[in-house]
Design an enzyme around this catalytic site. Structure first.
Site, PDB file in Angstrom:
ATOM      1  NE  ARG A 171       1.705   1.751   2.726  1.00 53.83           N
ATOM      2  CZ  ARG A 171       3.019   1.773   2.574  1.00 53.83           C
ATOM      3  NH1 ARG A 171       3.769   1.010   3.321  1.00 53.83           N
ATOM      4  NH2 ARG A 171       3.572   2.552   1.678  1.00 53.83           N
ATOM      5  NE  ARG A 247      -3.814  -6.696  -7.149  1.00 56.13           N
ATOM      6  CZ  ARG A 247      -4.833  -7.097  -7.909  1.00 56.13           C
ATOM      7  NH1 ARG A 247      -5.150  -8.391  -7.985  1.00 56.13           N
ATOM      8  NH2 ARG A 247      -5.520  -6.221  -8.621  1.00 56.13           N
ATOM      9  NE  ARG A 277       0.445   4.638  -7.565  1.00 59.03           N
ATOM     10  CZ  ARG A 277       1.176   4.403  -6.485  1.00 59.03           C
ATOM     11  NH1 ARG A 277       1.035   5.156  -5.415  1.00 59.03           N
ATOM     12  NH2 ARG A 277       2.054   3.419  -6.464  1.00 59.03           N
ATOM     13  CD  GLU A 298       0.924   2.530  -9.981  1.00 59.29           C
ATOM     14  OE1 GLU A 298       1.587   3.588 -10.104  1.00 59.29           O
ATOM     15  OE2 GLU A 298       0.816   1.928  -8.909  1.00 59.29           O
ATOM     16  CE1 TYR A 346       3.344  -1.145   0.302  1.00 57.04           C
ATOM     17  CE2 TYR A 346       1.148  -1.647   1.098  1.00 57.04           C
ATOM     18  CZ  TYR A 346       1.983  -0.883   0.346  1.00 57.04           C
ATOM     19  OH  TYR A 346       1.457   0.159  -0.396  1.00 57.04           O
TER      20      TYR A 346
HETATM   21  N1  UDP Z   1      -5.312   3.877  -0.455  1.00 57.60           N
HETATM   22  C1  UDP Z   1      -6.590   4.193  -0.837  1.00 57.60           C
HETATM   23  N2  UDP Z   1      -6.793   5.359  -1.521  1.00 57.60           N
HETATM   24  C2  UDP Z   1      -5.799   6.198  -1.847  1.00 57.60           C
HETATM   25  C3  UDP Z   1      -4.486   5.866  -1.453  1.00 57.60           C
HETATM   26  C4  UDP Z   1      -4.274   4.689  -0.767  1.00 57.60           C
HETATM   27  O1  UDP Z   1      -7.527   3.444  -0.585  1.00 57.60           O
HETATM   28  O2  UDP Z   1      -6.073   7.229  -2.492  1.00 57.60           O
HETATM   29  C5  UDP Z   1      -5.107   2.598   0.273  1.00 57.60           C
HETATM   30  C6  UDP Z   1      -4.822   1.464  -0.723  1.00 57.60           C
HETATM   31  O3  UDP Z   1      -5.388   0.262  -0.234  1.00 57.60           O
HETATM   32  C7  UDP Z   1      -3.318   1.414  -0.721  1.00 57.60           C
HETATM   33  C8  UDP Z   1      -2.999   1.715   0.747  1.00 57.60           C
HETATM   34  O4  UDP Z   1      -3.989   2.670   1.128  1.00 57.60           O
HETATM   35  O5  UDP Z   1      -2.828   0.166  -1.131  1.00 57.60           O
HETATM   36  C9  UDP Z   1      -1.598   2.239   0.986  1.00 57.60           C
HETATM   37  O6  UDP Z   1      -1.422   3.405   0.224  1.00 57.60           O
HETATM   38  P1  UDP Z   1       0.008   3.964  -0.180  1.00 57.60           P
HETATM   39  O7  UDP Z   1      -0.199   5.296  -0.797  1.00 57.60           O
HETATM   40  O8  UDP Z   1       0.908   3.843   0.991  1.00 57.60           O
HETATM   41  O9  UDP Z   1       0.420   2.907  -1.317  1.00 57.60           O
HETATM   42  P2  UDP Z   1       1.721   2.759  -2.245  1.00 57.60           P
HETATM   43  O10 UDP Z   1       2.161   4.129  -2.683  1.00 57.60           O
HETATM   44  O11 UDP Z   1       2.738   1.999  -1.417  1.00 57.60           O
HETATM   45  O12 UDP Z   1       1.199   1.952  -3.386  1.00 57.60           O
END
Ligand code: UDP
Length: 373
Positions: A171, A247, A277, A298, A346
């Site tokens: 992603r 989750r 975050r 979060e 997802y």
């Molecule tokens: N991820 C990470 N560090 C970050 C952001 C994302 O390791 O700072 C990894 C983490 O496993 C996450 C995945 O990348 O679940 C996908 O990130 P995304 O930002 O797409 O997640 P969402 O906003 O859908 O929760």
């Protein structure tokens, strides 16, 4: 036909609308007190800020038809997702880009130099990454992996990144320029009045009725010619084969006078920081002015039966159970399983809408041709 749609989120709203426009009566039920599922937005009572109640949702897509579709129901304003990460005592730009790389390693590299530098860090012996960790090590090497991905991912998913599919990391891009737009899609924006207003507009059709705080009961299906199920896939079967892992998120709300962090989303890469975050919601609506600010810390944890499911985990070892449920779902007549929970994937919002439009088209074709749905 009489259609029952379980769940008032994006999937069932889009399918219901298409079927209603074709003359079918759609009854949409949802166990929660609001429509829009996890995209739900509402104004904070204290500050008036438009809240992403179930966490950040940014609309982005490459699909022009989907973009036209959402713009038909809401006014979208330009919004670019620019995420930051606090890790190892400093703040960096995400997704990993030339600024991140230069700052992290204390260098002033140009694109080609950075590309070679990262290639030297990356573990190229991993030819076909089988899990999240291997994918990350191959892409960016150990130092960046440990700073930005390892701790965050352990917190987010509650397991070792070696147990997670490589697809989760796919992603996220790595860029050798200074583009810090999180998404690389042609269309990106935020509905001016929130997602709930947009979904309310989709549901606003004389052939659609919506009943909130109405859990599904099997006798409801008896009164319908077809059912669309957007609840959890395993939940439809009463979890009889076992539970698929999800989750869930806990949000710790706090307010701040003025601007708390200067951006909408600040990730925390360190394992020691218990939250993943902080979201400062007013930055999702930069066209509005608010004196106060409201933020969410979060926290992610394993969903218990009574919790709202957010992310399907899809552990490598969970595949067999999922396949059994998919086979069971295919064997059920008169029910179509849709959306993130109903198909245990997802899915981003745009993909959810694309699939819902396609599902509605297929179903309408079957009805027209007198074939079983
Ligand atoms: N991820 C990470 N560090 C970050 C952001 C994302 O390791 O700072 C990894 C983490 O496993 C996450 C995945 O990348 O679940 C996908 O990130 P995304 O930002 O797409 O997640 P969402 O906003 O859908 O929760």
């Amino acid at each position: 036909m009489r259609i029952l749609l379980v769940g008032a989120g994006l999937s069932c709203a889009v399918i219901g609308r298409r079927l209603a426009e074709a003359g079918h009566d759609c009854r949409i039920i949802d166990s929660r007190p609001h429509i829009a599922g996890n995209c739900h937005t509402e104004r904070d009572g204290e500050t008036g800020v438009q809240m992403h109640v179930y966490g950040p949702h940014i609309f982005h897509t490459d699909d022009a038809e989907v973009w036209d579709y959402v713009n038909g129901f809401a006014e979208f304003l330009p919004y670019q997702n620019r995420v930051k990460s606090t890790t190892q005592g400093a703040v960096y730009s995400l997704p990993i880009n030339l600024l991140t790389i230069n700052q992290f390693f204390g260098k002033t590299m140009r694109p080609d130099e950075a590309r070679d530098f990262i290639a030297a860090q990356a573990d190229l012996t991993i030819e076909d990454p089988q899990n999240f960790e291997e994918q990350a090590l191959r892409l960016v090497g150990r130092d960046l992996y440990e700073a930005f991905f390892k701790g965050y991912t352990e917190k987010q998913w509650g397991c070792s990144p070696t147990e997670l599919p490589a697809s989760i990391l796919k992603r996220l891009p790595v860029r050798f320029n200074y583009d810090d737009n999180y998404f690389f899609h042609r269309f990106q924006g935020m509905p001016k009045d929130g997602y709930t207003q947009m979904i309310a507009a989709i549901l606003d059709h004389p052939r659609i009725t919506v009943e909130l705080e109405t859990p599904y009961a099997p006798d409801m299906a008896d009164a319908a010619d077809h059912v669309f199920w957007s609840g959890p896939l395993d939940g439809y079967f009463g979890y009889e084969l076992g539970r698929l892992g999800y989750r869930t998120l806990d949000f710790e709300r706090f307010t701040h006078d003025g601007d708390y962090q200067g951006c909408a989303v600040m990730n925390y890469g360190d394992r020691e920081v218990p939250y993943t975050r902080i979201t400062e919601h007013k930055h999702f609506s930069p066209w509005e002015t608010h004196q106060g600010s409201v933020c969410y810390r979060e926290y992610s944890r394993a969903a218990q039966p009574e919790d709202t499911p957010y992310y399907p985990i899809r552990l490598v070892e969970e595949k067999a159970l999922l396949e059994d449920y998919i086979a069971a779902a295919e064997a059920v007549e008169g029910v179509t399983f849709v959306g993130r929970l109903g198909t245990y994937r997802y899915l981003d919002m745009d993909v959810t809408i694309r699939e819902a439009l396609d599902t509605a088209a297929t179903v309408l074709r079957c009805i027209d041709e007198g074939r079983p749905v």
